[in-house]
Scaffold this active site. Structure first.
Site, PDB file in Angstrom:
ATOM      1  CE  LYS A   1       2.877   4.814   7.744  1.00 19.98           C
ATOM      2  NZ  LYS A   1       1.526   4.721   8.311  1.00 19.98           N
TER       3      LYS A   1
ATOM      4  CE1 TYR B   1      -2.285   3.286   2.574  1.00 21.79           C
ATOM      5  CE2 TYR B   1      -3.638   2.601   0.728  1.00 21.79           C
ATOM      6  CZ  TYR B   1      -3.365   3.499   1.730  1.00 21.79           C
ATOM      7  OH  TYR B   1      -4.140   4.624   1.892  1.00 21.79           O
TER       8      TYR B   1
ATOM      9  CG  ASP C   1       5.984   3.708   0.305  1.00 19.76           C
ATOM     10  OD1 ASP C   1       4.780   3.518   0.051  1.00 19.76           O
ATOM     11  OD2 ASP C   1       6.383   4.377   1.284  1.00 19.76           O
TER      12      ASP C   1
HETATM   13  P1  KE4 Z   1      -0.470   8.448   4.351  1.00 18.30           P
HETATM   14  O1  KE4 Z   1      -1.047   9.120   3.105  1.00 18.30           O
HETATM   15  O2  KE4 Z   1      -1.514   7.653   5.118  1.00 18.30           O
HETATM   16  O3  KE4 Z   1       0.296   9.413   5.237  1.00 18.30           O
HETATM   17  O4  KE4 Z   1       0.631   7.393   3.864  1.00 18.30           O
HETATM   18  C1  KE4 Z   1       0.270   6.399   2.953  1.00 18.30           C
HETATM   19  C2  KE4 Z   1       1.275   5.271   3.054  1.00 18.30           C
HETATM   20  C3  KE4 Z   1       2.271   5.182   2.109  1.00 18.30           C
HETATM   21  N1  KE4 Z   1       3.195   4.198   2.149  1.00 18.30           N
HETATM   22  C4  KE4 Z   1       3.176   3.269   3.149  1.00 18.30           C
HETATM   23  C5  KE4 Z   1       4.202   2.187   3.157  1.00 18.30           C
HETATM   24  C6  KE4 Z   1       2.176   3.320   4.153  1.00 18.30           C
HETATM   25  O5  KE4 Z   1       2.159   2.383   5.127  1.00 18.30           O
HETATM   26  C7  KE4 Z   1       1.202   4.334   4.112  1.00 18.30           C
HETATM   27  C8  KE4 Z   1       0.078   4.428   5.122  1.00 18.30           C
HETATM   28  N2  KE4 Z   1      -0.018   3.338   6.043  1.00 18.30           N
HETATM   29  C9  KE4 Z   1      -1.316   3.095   6.634  1.00 18.30           C
HETATM   30  C10 KE4 Z   1      -1.147   1.930   7.618  1.00 18.30           C
HETATM   31  N3  KE4 Z   1      -1.248   0.663   6.996  1.00 18.30           N
HETATM   32  C11 KE4 Z   1      -1.868   4.313   7.296  1.00 18.30           C
HETATM   33  C12 KE4 Z   1      -3.074   4.056   8.179  1.00 18.30           C
HETATM   34  C13 KE4 Z   1      -4.366   4.559   7.579  1.00 18.30           C
HETATM   35  O6  KE4 Z   1      -4.545   4.392   6.343  1.00 18.30           O
HETATM   36  O7  KE4 Z   1      -5.199   5.131   8.360  1.00 18.30           O
END
Ligand code: KE4
Length: 444
Positions: A277, A154, A249
């Protein structure tokens, strides 16, 4: 109004359930991000009042040891003193200017020091923005349209990346959400994680049209699935052979698994890296960066456009600087490794005692117990986990004061505040929770 979610009829969660019912009347699913709605564990979510160190307290006054940690940012626990002090100081001077500040350069220098493959960096506000922008840059720089991503990985919710494998063995991505035109996802190719031959085949047949490979160097969104030995290096070699860019990523792994991220552990240098993060310490902050010849193509140096009102804002920069300063000497990672290893071994012993098949994966303070006999090296295998057993485990842990990510396909996170007492309490709770899981677990 969605009334499907239910906590056990327990006064313990009375205020959370009431607050969640109110939220459902105001926001889709009652949440600001879908996973928080606890859909896959069939309960109302707890509603949080505050966090401190390794723990959070809900609005009913229940305390929990927290392994969600905002899905990764809080590697120093909730409200770490250095970040709190830095934010308090920064907010007094202004929250945003829409004009340059020196803080952006300070944090950029720290990022470059930690991740040498990043020669230039651009700050954005979310991991989604970081990966979306990196993809756009890769397509512009190579003048190619296709990208390869991996099933189970993801990268945020931009159109090109909301893609699942098509039926059967086809590799053409089909949208995993309504509203994403197939015309966009047709440029997204899919391969199973940890399968180099599948990537080699795509390169052989379509390499001249592929701009980049985008990968989580340690997968964290199918649960935690580490790369097999040689896999990342194999991708690097294939990219070099076909003129394809390699994008890591590291939104989840950056500053989480090591000061230099996953690329420093596996010794593979990507062309571009996405961060998020931890770099913002719980305040919205993300970044993408890499080779100078690529990043100089971003506006206003070059023609590739990307912008953001609050990108590099003083609060995010202050929090990021305080976080990275606290991590720089490496002692945090040694502490995290010990606590995470103790947790892993204790939970394995508890699962074995309860007769629950458990295949746990871990890289540093990223951990995932798959309710699965193992191995789990890709998404297809992960999907065979016993989610009923996981759900029983999750509910029992929550009722015993340990809050986990509410899905088998999420990674647990630890912080420097998860001390021996926290680990011991977690293992004790797990002994009962695995017995609850055993009652519903798939028979071997
Ligand atoms: P954000 O747009 O949520 O800040 O980041 C997206 C993203 C991009 N790349 C990786 C490897 C990620 O894990 C994420 C976001 N992770 C999720 C948890 N599995 C965020 C939690 C959520 O979607 O509320």
């Amino acid at each position: 109004m969605d009334s499907t979610a239910h906590n056990p009829p327990d006064a313990r969660y009375r205020h959370s359930s009431k607050a969640f019912a109110r939220a459902r009347g105001l926001m889709p699913g009652g949440v600001s991000s879908p996973v928080r709605a606890y859909k896959s564990v069939g309960r109302d979510p707890i509603v949080i009042r505050r966090g401190k160190g390794a723990r959070v307290t809900d609005i009913d006054g229940n305390d929990y040891i927290d392994y969600v940690l905002s899905y990764g940012p809080l590697i120093l626990g909730h409200v770490p003193e250095p970040v709190q002090a830095a934010l308090t100081k920064a907010v007094a001077h202004g929250t945003s200017f829409g004009m340059p500040t020196e803080a952006e350069s300070v944090l950029a220098e720290m990022v470059r020091e930690a991740v040498p493959s990043i020669q230039l960096v651009r700050f954005v506000n979310s991991g989604t923005e970081a990966t979306m922008s990196a993809i756009r840059l890769a397509r512009a720089a190579t003048k190619r349209a296709k990208i390869i991503k991996f099933t189970g990985c993801y990268h945020g919710h931009s159109d090109s990346l909301l893609v699942e494998a098509g039926s059967g063995a086809t590799t053409l991505g089909v949208p995993s959400s309504p509203g994403v035109p197939a015309s966009i996802t047709s440029n997204t190719l899919l391969a199973p994680y940890n399968d180099l031959a599948a990537v080699e085949q795509l390169m052989k047949t379509q390499g001249a049209e592929i701009a980049a490979i985008l990968i989580e160097p340690i997968a964290g969104n199918m649960g935690c699935v580490p790369p097999k030995p040689g896999y990342l290096q194999g991708l690097r070699t294939l990219c070099d052979k076909h003129g394809v860019l390699l994008i890591f990523d590291e939104v989840m792994t950056g500053f989480r698994v090591a000061w230099g991220g996953a690329q420093s552990i596996y010794g593979v240098e990507p062309d571009l890296t996405c961060l998020g993060k931890v770099i913002g310490g719980g305040v919205p902050c993300a970044a993408y960066g890499g080779r100078e010849d690529l990043m100089r193509q971003m506006a206003p140096d070059g023609p590739v456009y990307q912008a953001g009102t609050l990108s590099g804002n003083p609060l995010a920069m202050a929090a990021g600087m305080a976080m990275l300063e606290a991590l720089r000497d490496g002692t945090a990672y040694a502490k995290l490794e010990k606590a995470s290893a103790d947790l892993e071994s204790g939970l394995k012993r508890a699962a074995d005692r309860a007769g629950v098949p458990l295949f746990a994966t871990r890289v540093g303070s990223m951990y995932c117990p798959f309710f699965h006999p193992g191995p789990v090296e890709n998404y297809e295998q992960a999907l065979k986990s016993d989610t009923k057993a996981f759900t029983a485990f999750f509910g029992s842990m929550l009722d015993q004061g340990v809050v986990l990510p509410p899905s088998q396909y999420e990674t647990w996170f630890l912080s420097t505040e998860h001390d021996a007492n926290c680990i011991e309490q977690t293992i004790t709770a797990a002994e009962r929770a695995f017995v609850a899981a055993a009652k519903v677990a798939k028979k071997k």
